[in-house]
Design a protein around this motif. Structure first.
Motif, short mmCIF file in Angstrom:
data_model
loop_
_atom_site.label_atom_id
_atom_site.label_comp_id
_atom_site.label_asym_id
_atom_site.label_seq_id
_atom_site.Cartn_x
_atom_site.Cartn_y
_atom_site.Cartn_z
N UNK A 13 0.96 -1.24 -0.29
CA UNK A 13 0.05 0.08 0.04
C UNK A 13 1.10 1.21 0.10
N UNK A 14 0.19 2.33 -0.32
CA UNK A 14 0.55 3.27 -0.43
C UNK A 14 1.78 3.59 0.95
N UNK A 15 2.29 4.61 1.33
CA UNK A 15 2.88 4.77 2.06
C UNK A 15 3.97 4.18 2.73
N UNK A 16 4.10 2.37 2.42
CA UNK A 16 4.34 1.31 3.22
C UNK A 16 6.31 0.77 2.80
N UNK A 17 6.64 -0.11 2.78
CA UNK A 17 8.30 -0.01 2.25
C UNK A 17 8.75 -1.79 1.64
N UNK A 18 9.33 -1.81 0.95
CA UNK A 18 10.58 -3.14 0.29
C UNK A 18 11.22 -2.33 0.05
N UNK A 59 23.67 7.38 -5.97
CA UNK A 59 23.63 8.46 -6.69
C UNK A 59 21.99 8.54 -6.70
N UNK A 60 21.25 9.36 -6.60
CA UNK A 60 19.55 8.92 -6.69
C UNK A 60 18.89 9.64 -7.74
N UNK A 61 18.21 9.24 -8.32
CA UNK A 61 17.02 10.41 -9.41
C UNK A 61 16.73 11.20 -8.31
N UNK A 62 16.49 12.14 -8.58
CA UNK A 62 15.67 13.07 -7.37
C UNK A 62 14.46 13.24 -6.94
N UNK A 63 13.54 11.95 -8.31
CA UNK A 63 12.37 11.45 -7.29
C UNK A 63 12.13 10.18 -6.45
N UNK A 64 13.16 9.99 -6.31
CA UNK A 64 13.23 8.62 -4.79
C UNK A 64 13.86 9.19 -3.91
N UNK A 65 14.59 10.71 -3.68
CA UNK A 65 15.94 10.69 -3.16
C UNK A 65 15.08 10.95 -1.93
N UNK A 66 15.61 10.58 -0.47
CA UNK A 66 15.07 10.61 0.65
C UNK A 66 14.20 9.74 0.69
N UNK A 67 13.85 8.86 0.29
CA UNK A 67 12.77 7.69 0.25
C UNK A 67 13.44 6.15 -0.07
N UNK A 68 14.58 6.25 -1.26
CA UNK A 68 14.80 5.16 -1.01
C UNK A 68 16.32 5.42 -0.77
N UNK A 69 17.17 3.99 -0.23
CA UNK A 69 18.24 3.80 0.24
C UNK A 69 19.14 2.77 -0.61
N UNK A 70 20.35 2.83 -1.67
CA UNK A 70 21.00 1.62 -1.86
C UNK A 70 21.76 1.43 -1.09
N UNK A 71 21.96 0.23 -0.97
CA UNK A 71 23.86 -0.70 -0.04
C UNK A 71 23.69 -1.81 -0.72
N UNK A 82 16.29 -0.34 -0.62
CA UNK A 82 15.63 0.45 0.31
C UNK A 82 14.42 1.04 0.16
N UNK A 83 13.75 0.81 -0.21
CA UNK A 83 12.46 1.67 -0.71
C UNK A 83 11.01 1.92 0.58
N UNK A 84 10.86 3.05 0.88
CA UNK A 84 10.47 3.49 1.80
C UNK A 84 8.88 4.64 1.53
N UNK A 85 8.25 4.88 2.49
CA UNK A 85 7.18 6.13 1.95
C UNK A 85 7.16 5.89 -0.04
N UNK A 86 6.28 4.26 -0.39
CA UNK A 86 6.37 4.43 -1.68
C UNK A 86 4.80 5.29 -1.77
N UNK A 87 5.00 5.24 -2.95
CA UNK A 87 4.18 5.92 -4.35
C UNK A 87 3.18 4.90 -5.59
N UNK A 88 2.41 5.40 -5.17
CA UNK A 88 1.51 5.02 -6.52
C UNK A 88 2.52 4.95 -7.98
N UNK A 119 7.16 -4.34 -8.80
CA UNK A 119 7.14 -3.54 -7.56
C UNK A 119 5.21 -3.19 -7.68
N UNK A 120 4.39 -3.03 -6.94
CA UNK A 120 3.15 -2.75 -7.37
C UNK A 120 2.93 -1.98 -6.11
N UNK A 121 2.16 -0.77 -6.31
CA UNK A 121 1.82 0.08 -5.28
C UNK A 121 0.81 0.16 -4.59
#
Length: 123
Positions: A13-18, A59-71, A82-88, A119-121
């Protein structure tokens, strides 16, 4: 040859994490640049995030900066997204790409690709 295998996609769901995983293997895997891209239906493949394996620079795309983390986990030869605060609008097939020589946000600069994970939000 480098093999990349993604896992971890699903419905959330929107707002969730994967957390997506990309396991890399192969005799020629050089551990340089690994990236995540995504492709939504009817759209071009777009850059999401990249990581320099040795320096752990990211490096991150602007659309995911602050929500996604690569490690990465060096011992497991695995890269995570890590994908947080996911949006549709994050709904897409996510691809792991390697083994780039230098940072690039262009898909054509990566020689190896995984099979993708959906990934489906939902809103």
């Amino acid at each position: 040859q480098v093999q990349l295998v993604e896992s971890g996609g699903g419905l959330v769901q929107a707002g969730g994490s994967l957390r997506l995983s990309c396991a890399a293997s192969g005799r020629t895997f050089s551990k340089r640049m690994i990236a995540w891209f995504r492709q939504a239906p009817g759209k071009e493949r777009e850059f999401v995030a990249a990581l320099n394996w040795n320096t752990v620079t990211t490096w991150y795309a602007d659309s995911v900066k602050g929500r996604f983390t690569i490690s990465r986990d060096n011992a497991k030869n695995t890269v995570y997204l890590q994908m947080n605060s996911l949006k549709p609008e994050d709904t897409a097939v996510y691809y792991c790409a390697g083994d780039g020589t230098y940072y690039s946000s262009h898909a054509s600069d990566y020689a190896y690709w995984g099979q993708g994970t959906q990934v489906t939000v939902s809103s």
